[in-house]
Motif scaffolding. Structure first.
Motif, PDB file in Angstrom:
ATOM      1  N   SER A   1      47.810  41.268  20.818  1.00 19.45           N
ATOM      2  CA  SER A   1      49.079  40.639  20.456  1.00 19.45           C
ATOM      3  C   SER A   1      49.539  39.702  21.557  1.00 19.45           C
ATOM      4  N   ASP A   2      50.396  38.741  21.199  1.00 18.86           N
ATOM      5  CA  ASP A   2      50.954  37.834  22.194  1.00 18.86           C
ATOM      6  C   ASP A   2      51.716  38.613  23.257  1.00 18.86           C
ATOM      7  N   GLU A   3      52.393  39.673  22.844  1.00 18.23           N
ATOM      8  CA  GLU A   3      53.178  40.487  23.760  1.00 18.23           C
ATOM      9  C   GLU A   3      52.273  41.161  24.791  1.00 18.23           C
ATOM     10  N   ASP A   4      51.172  41.762  24.322  1.00 15.58           N
ATOM     11  CA  ASP A   4      50.235  42.401  25.228  1.00 15.58           C
ATOM     12  C   ASP A   4      49.590  41.387  26.167  1.00 15.58           C
ATOM     13  N   MET A   5      49.242  40.220  25.634  1.00 17.56           N
ATOM     14  CA  MET A   5      48.602  39.201  26.446  1.00 17.56           C
ATOM     15  C   MET A   5      49.540  38.713  27.539  1.00 17.56           C
ATOM     16  N   ALA A   6      50.827  38.555  27.208  1.00 15.88           N
ATOM     17  CA  ALA A   6      51.807  38.117  28.204  1.00 15.88           C
ATOM     18  C   ALA A   6      51.919  39.140  29.321  1.00 15.88           C
ATOM     19  N   GLY A   7      51.889  40.406  28.957  1.00 14.50           N
ATOM     20  CA  GLY A   7      51.964  41.462  29.966  1.00 14.50           C
ATOM     21  C   GLY A   7      50.750  41.443  30.879  1.00 14.50           C
ATOM     22  N   ARG A   8      49.556  41.246  30.308  1.00 16.66           N
ATOM     23  CA  ARG A   8      48.329  41.209  31.115  1.00 16.66           C
ATOM     24  C   ARG A   8      48.345  40.001  32.052  1.00 16.66           C
ATOM     25  N   LEU A   9      48.796  38.843  31.545  1.00 16.34           N
ATOM     26  CA  LEU A   9      48.860  37.656  32.382  1.00 16.34           C
ATOM     27  C   LEU A   9      49.848  37.847  33.530  1.00 16.34           C
ATOM     28  N   ALA A  10      50.992  38.476  33.235  1.00 20.71           N
ATOM     29  CA  ALA A  10      51.984  38.729  34.277  1.00 20.71           C
ATOM     30  C   ALA A  10      51.415  39.630  35.356  1.00 20.71           C
ATOM     31  N   TYR A  11      50.653  40.647  34.919  1.00 21.78           N
ATOM     32  CA  TYR A  11      50.034  41.572  35.884  1.00 21.78           C
ATOM     33  C   TYR A  11      49.029  40.831  36.761  1.00 21.78           C
ATOM     34  N   LEU A  12      48.178  40.009  36.143  1.00 23.66           N
ATOM     35  CA  LEU A  12      47.175  39.274  36.899  1.00 23.66           C
ATOM     36  C   LEU A  12      47.823  38.271  37.855  1.00 23.66           C
ATOM     37  N   GLU A  13      48.917  37.628  37.419  1.00 24.53           N
ATOM     38  CA  GLU A  13      49.624  36.691  38.290  1.00 24.53           C
ATOM     39  C   GLU A  13      50.166  37.411  39.514  1.00 24.53           C
ATOM     40  N   GLU A  14      50.659  38.627  39.320  1.00 23.91           N
ATOM     41  CA  GLU A  14      51.166  39.408  40.449  1.00 23.91           C
ATOM     42  C   GLU A  14      50.041  39.745  41.417  1.00 23.91           C
ATOM     43  N   ARG A  15      48.886  40.172  40.868  1.00 26.81           N
ATOM     44  CA  ARG A  15      47.739  40.481  41.718  1.00 26.81           C
ATOM     45  C   ARG A  15      47.244  39.223  42.444  1.00 26.81           C
ATOM     46  N   LEU A  16      47.304  38.083  41.762  1.00 32.05           N
ATOM     47  CA  LEU A  16      46.897  36.823  42.384  1.00 32.05           C
ATOM     48  C   LEU A  16      47.790  36.513  43.578  1.00 32.05           C
ATOM     49  N   GLY A  17      49.112  36.672  43.391  1.00 27.83           N
ATOM     50  CA  GLY A  17      50.044  36.423  44.486  1.00 27.83           C
ATOM     51  C   GLY A  17      49.766  37.324  45.679  1.00 27.83           C
TER      52      GLY A  17
END
Length: 221
Positions: free
Chosen positions: A175-191
């Motif tokens: 779902s778009d909702e799940d994908m947004a959550g995964r992207l947010a998590y990866l962005e945090e790990r990237l930072g």
């Protein structure tokens, strides 16, 4: 398959099989397996939780106690123990979990991060119950050879074709909702990786973000 009913949810009993590092994203993954086999479920955990789970299941105590050792010591002081762990829901890519404690004949249910809950389950060899609905969205149906590939490859499959047993949830059904959550998590790990100057890790995480979200590809590290 062993399980229990929790309200209107059917819960499947799982146990911890091992911890791996995804080669593409450098994410730590604790693998849960159905007690009767045939299904596996990935829980993304942090470095602290990964170390705690691995040291516990391999019976290799750490030189200094970590947060989960402290939690265990506190519970032991009050004659309490972890009776079971339940992973009940997934929302915006994040798992919701409960730790059920037993003390003086009474039970208490506390909400926890799934990674911490799994680490405590390992400490007490407590069963982990996973919502059948969550398993259907994120789990993998596997044969014995598939299971070995998951645990030894160090990477999550990209598609149904990578595992003959088949991924229960195909990537296009996220779902778009799940994908947004995964992207947010990866962005945090990237930072975090950039701040800690782990540039190879940062590049791998950026590559995974670009794969998931090609429209936003090309971001700077």
């Amino acid at each position: 398959m062993n399980g229990l009913a929790h309200g209107k949810r059917t819960m499947i009993e799982m146990h911890i099989q091992g911890v791996t590092t995804d080669r593409k994203t450098q994410l730590q993954i604790a693998w849960l397996e159905g007690v009767k086999g045939s299904v596996m479920f990935p829980v993304v955990v942090g470095g602290l939780e990964a170390l705690s789970i691995s040291s516990t299941i391999h019976r290799q105590p750490l030189k200094r106690p970590n947060a989960h050792d402290l939690m265990e010591a506190i519970l032991d002081q009050f004659d309490a123990r972890v009776e079971r762990v339940e992973i009940t829901e997934i929302s915006q890519g994040l798992l919701r979990a409960n730790v059920v404690l037993e003390a003086d004949g009474a039970k208490r249910e506390l909400e926890a991060r799934a990674s911490d809950a799994v680490a405590l389950a390992a400490k007490y060899q407590a069963p982990i119950y996973l919502s059948e609905r969550v398993l259907a969205r994120v789990g993998y149906a596997v044969s014995e050879s598939d299971r070995e590939r998951l645990l030894n490859s160090g990477s999550l499959p990209d598609s149904d074709e990578e595992l003959p047993g088949g991924v229960i949830r195909a990537p296009q059904e996220v779902s778009d909702e799940d994908m947004a959550g995964r992207l947010a998590y990866l962005e945090e790990r990237l930072g975090d990786a950039v701040k800690e100057e782990r540039y190879e890790d940062a590049a791998a995480i950026r590559s995974e973000i670009d794969r998931i979200n090609p429209e936003g590809a090309g971001g700077e590290l």
